[in-house]
Motif scaffolding. Sequence first.
Motif, PDB file in Angstrom:
ATOM      1  N   ILE A   1      -9.624   8.909   7.333  1.00 55.91           N
ATOM      2  CA  ILE A   1      -9.206   7.684   7.956  1.00 55.91           C
ATOM      3  C   ILE A   1      -8.861   6.418   6.752  1.00 55.91           C
ATOM      4  O   ILE A   1      -9.713   6.375   5.913  1.00 55.91           O
ATOM      5  CB  ILE A   1     -10.098   7.153   8.931  1.00 55.91           C
ATOM      6  N   GLY A   2      -7.827   5.758   7.046  1.00 53.19           N
ATOM      7  CA  GLY A   2      -7.623   4.447   5.899  1.00 53.19           C
ATOM      8  C   GLY A   2      -6.482   4.654   5.394  1.00 53.19           C
ATOM      9  O   GLY A   2      -5.362   4.453   6.114  1.00 53.19           O
ATOM     10  N   LEU A   3      -6.184   4.463   4.111  1.00 49.74           N
ATOM     11  CA  LEU A   3      -5.033   4.848   3.408  1.00 49.74           C
ATOM     12  C   LEU A   3      -4.321   3.465   3.750  1.00 49.74           C
ATOM     13  O   LEU A   3      -3.149   3.641   4.257  1.00 49.74           O
ATOM     14  CB  LEU A   3      -4.409   6.088   3.381  1.00 49.74           C
ATOM     15  N   PRO A   4      -4.677   2.383   3.620  1.00 44.48           N
ATOM     16  CA  PRO A   4      -3.877   1.096   4.022  1.00 44.48           C
ATOM     17  C   PRO A   4      -2.351   0.677   3.030  1.00 44.48           C
ATOM     18  O   PRO A   4      -1.858   0.157   3.483  1.00 44.48           O
ATOM     19  CB  PRO A   4      -4.822   0.009   4.104  1.00 44.48           C
ATOM     20  N   CYS A   5      -2.475   1.433   2.044  1.00 51.81           N
ATOM     21  CA  CYS A   5      -1.646   1.199   0.846  1.00 51.81           C
ATOM     22  C   CYS A   5      -0.525   2.225   0.865  1.00 51.81           C
ATOM     23  O   CYS A   5      -1.014   3.548   0.732  1.00 51.81           O
ATOM     24  CB  CYS A   5      -2.244   0.841  -0.389  1.00 51.81           C
ATOM     25  N   ILE A   6       0.702   2.035   0.870  1.00 55.94           N
ATOM     26  CA  ILE A   6       1.711   3.214   0.683  1.00 55.94           C
ATOM     27  C   ILE A   6       1.904   4.240  -0.430  1.00 55.94           C
ATOM     28  O   ILE A   6       2.052   5.357  -0.356  1.00 55.94           O
ATOM     29  CB  ILE A   6       2.985   2.701   1.177  1.00 55.94           C
TER      30      ILE A   6
ATOM     31  N   ALA B   1      -3.888   7.058   9.536  1.00 59.07           N
ATOM     32  CA  ALA B   1      -3.293   5.747   8.285  1.00 59.07           C
ATOM     33  C   ALA B   1      -3.333   4.760   9.060  1.00 59.07           C
ATOM     34  O   ALA B   1      -3.086   4.322  10.305  1.00 59.07           O
ATOM     35  CB  ALA B   1      -2.022   6.213   8.209  1.00 59.07           C
ATOM     36  N   VAL B   2      -4.133   3.734   8.492  1.00 61.56           N
ATOM     37  CA  VAL B   2      -4.596   2.457   9.231  1.00 61.56           C
ATOM     38  C   VAL B   2      -3.880   1.351   8.603  1.00 61.56           C
ATOM     39  O   VAL B   2      -3.655   1.197   7.476  1.00 61.56           O
ATOM     40  CB  VAL B   2      -6.008   2.045   9.020  1.00 61.56           C
ATOM     41  N   GLY B   3      -2.705   0.864   9.278  1.00 58.40           N
ATOM     42  CA  GLY B   3      -2.114  -0.385   8.788  1.00 58.40           C
ATOM     43  C   GLY B   3      -0.738  -0.233   8.205  1.00 58.40           C
ATOM     44  O   GLY B   3      -0.372  -1.071   7.958  1.00 58.40           O
ATOM     45  N   LEU B   4      -0.476   1.135   8.096  1.00 58.24           N
ATOM     46  CA  LEU B   4       0.803   1.293   7.061  1.00 58.24           C
ATOM     47  C   LEU B   4       2.131   1.160   8.116  1.00 58.24           C
ATOM     48  O   LEU B   4       1.987   1.671   9.218  1.00 58.24           O
ATOM     49  CB  LEU B   4       0.819   2.759   6.714  1.00 58.24           C
ATOM     50  N   GLN B   5       2.917   0.398   7.717  1.00 61.45           N
ATOM     51  CA  GLN B   5       4.222  -0.021   8.767  1.00 61.45           C
ATOM     52  C   GLN B   5       5.471   0.730   8.294  1.00 61.45           C
ATOM     53  O   GLN B   5       6.332   0.830   9.127  1.00 61.45           O
ATOM     54  CB  GLN B   5       4.414  -1.536   8.309  1.00 61.45           C
ATOM     55  N   THR B   6       5.417   1.614   7.314  1.00 67.73           N
ATOM     56  CA  THR B   6       6.821   2.434   6.830  1.00 67.73           C
ATOM     57  C   THR B   6       6.962   3.260   7.939  1.00 67.73           C
ATOM     58  O   THR B   6       6.126   4.202   8.205  1.00 67.73           O
ATOM     59  CB  THR B   6       6.208   3.010   5.470  1.00 67.73           C
TER      60      THR B   6
END
Length: 220
Positions: free
Chosen positions: A99-104, A123-128
Amino acid sequence: MSITRKTLRLQATRLLTCMIAALALSAPSFMARAQDQQAIVVVAAPLTGTYKPLGDLFLANIDTMAADNFVVPIDTACNAETAAGAAAEIVALEPAAVIGLPCIDAFDALAPILAEAGIPITAVGLQTPDVTNGKNGLVRRVAPTSQQIYRRLATHLADAWRDVPFAIVDDGTLSGRQLAEQVGALLAEASLTPVFRDTYRPLLSNQTALVRRLDRAGTR
């Protein structure tokens, strides 16, 4: 791009909200695997480097979201090299979920390896838009896509700004320019045109010149 502590705190607030939802969504999968032994959930976050304050805030709030010490923090430093270097450690842990990986960049480095090992990712927060593609169905996203954000914002602004002069001003960063361009294009579809467009420099001690230009353009 300058990253301020205020910016990091705002990002952390949004991402920690997503983290709560992520743990709730992932709970059934990793708890099902913990019937006879303690399951492990890896929280992959930036614990070193520029984004360390963001990772620290993640970890500071983990105890309120995880039960029975299932969580193992792993540093990704928000870059591909560190994330790829952590891959073997994560796979060896045989976690029920990551859980996490907020950076692409970190996500792109780890996702194929974890997918091959059959380890699910939230994936938390990724918008791609395509982060969930091609990963054998093992990746879920806890965040809207960037296009969904642009469209929701444009819809709100079209209602709020229909009868008033408005300006679109970005901060010169890639994300800021994309936001301004995409929302501006969507507003144009709604027959709304800004009376003024500009880019400002956030690190200036004051923005008097920008305020004057906005005033001359008739914005409120």
